[in-house]
Write an enzyme that holds these catalytic residues in place. Structure first.
Site, short mmCIF file in Angstrom:
data_model
loop_
_atom_site.label_atom_id
_atom_site.label_comp_id
_atom_site.label_asym_id
_atom_site.label_seq_id
_atom_site.Cartn_x
_atom_site.Cartn_y
_atom_site.Cartn_z
N GLN A 78 36.77 1.79 -1.72
CA GLN A 78 38.12 1.69 -1.15
C GLN A 78 38.04 1.08 0.24
O GLN A 78 37.92 1.78 1.25
CB GLN A 78 38.80 3.06 -1.11
CG GLN A 78 40.25 2.94 -0.72
CD GLN A 78 41.00 4.26 -0.84
OE1 GLN A 78 40.52 5.24 -1.37
NE2 GLN A 78 42.20 4.26 -0.30
N PHE A 79 38.14 -0.25 0.30
CA PHE A 79 38.01 -0.95 1.58
C PHE A 79 39.11 -0.56 2.55
O PHE A 79 38.95 -0.68 3.76
CB PHE A 79 37.98 -2.47 1.38
CG PHE A 79 39.31 -3.11 1.14
CD1 PHE A 79 40.02 -3.67 2.20
CD2 PHE A 79 39.88 -3.15 -0.12
CE1 PHE A 79 41.25 -4.26 1.99
CE2 PHE A 79 41.09 -3.75 -0.34
CZ PHE A 79 41.80 -4.29 0.73
N THR A 80 40.22 -0.05 2.06
CA THR A 80 41.34 0.31 2.94
C THR A 80 41.03 1.48 3.86
O THR A 80 41.80 1.75 4.78
CB THR A 80 42.62 0.61 2.12
OG1 THR A 80 42.35 1.71 1.25
CG2 THR A 80 43.06 -0.61 1.33
#
Length: 149
Positions: A78-80
């Site tokens: 989850q790059f966010t």
């Protein structure tokens, strides 16, 4: 490296309505990579995740780790987690690891994690995933390898 760790009774990842990974009792771990992360950061997250004493013992006290209970782990990229929304209304992801590098880093992270914890499953890197979970407690812990010392 950042990780959101949730104690779950179950969790799954689906892509286009088809479940690609699922676990029973254990941990759902959402991971994001900073552009300066190294193997040291990964090792910290792996060690902390498997050793966190967030499961109840016979007295109901959080004294047991996922390893102690023989639980499963589901890791989802989850790059966010590195989204910065301090300015404006659209988050900036400028500190996230670049996608091509992050894919290699994620694959290595999953491989090394699985060597340490065979009951590990994962999502699909960069896929549009639907993550479902039954959070137990709820218990949610955030780890940030930049704060390991």
């Amino acid at each position: 490296m950042r990780a959101i760790i949730q104690r779950v009774n179950s969790a799954s990842v689906a892509i286009e309505g088809k479940v690609v990974s699922s676990i029973g009792r254990g941990l759902l771990i959402l991971v994001g990579f900073h552009k300066e992360d190294t193997v040291t950061d990964s090792n910290y997250i792996i060690s902390k995740s498997t050793g966190l004493r967030i499961f109840g013992d016979s007295d109901g006290m959080m004294n047991l780790s996922v390893s102690d209970i023989g639980g499963e782990i589901l890791v989802v990229s989850q790059f966010t987690l590195y989204g910065d929304s301090r300015k404006g209304k659209r988050p900036s992801f400028s500190t996230s690891m670049a996608p091509a590098e992050a894919k290699l880093f994620y694959d290595d992270f999953i491989s090394r994690f699985r060597e340490n914890y065979p009951s590990l499953k994962s999502g699909v890197f960069a896929a549009d995933m639907e993550v479902s979970l039954v959070n137990s407690g709820p218990v949610t812990i955030m780890l940030d390898s930049s704060k390991m010392f």
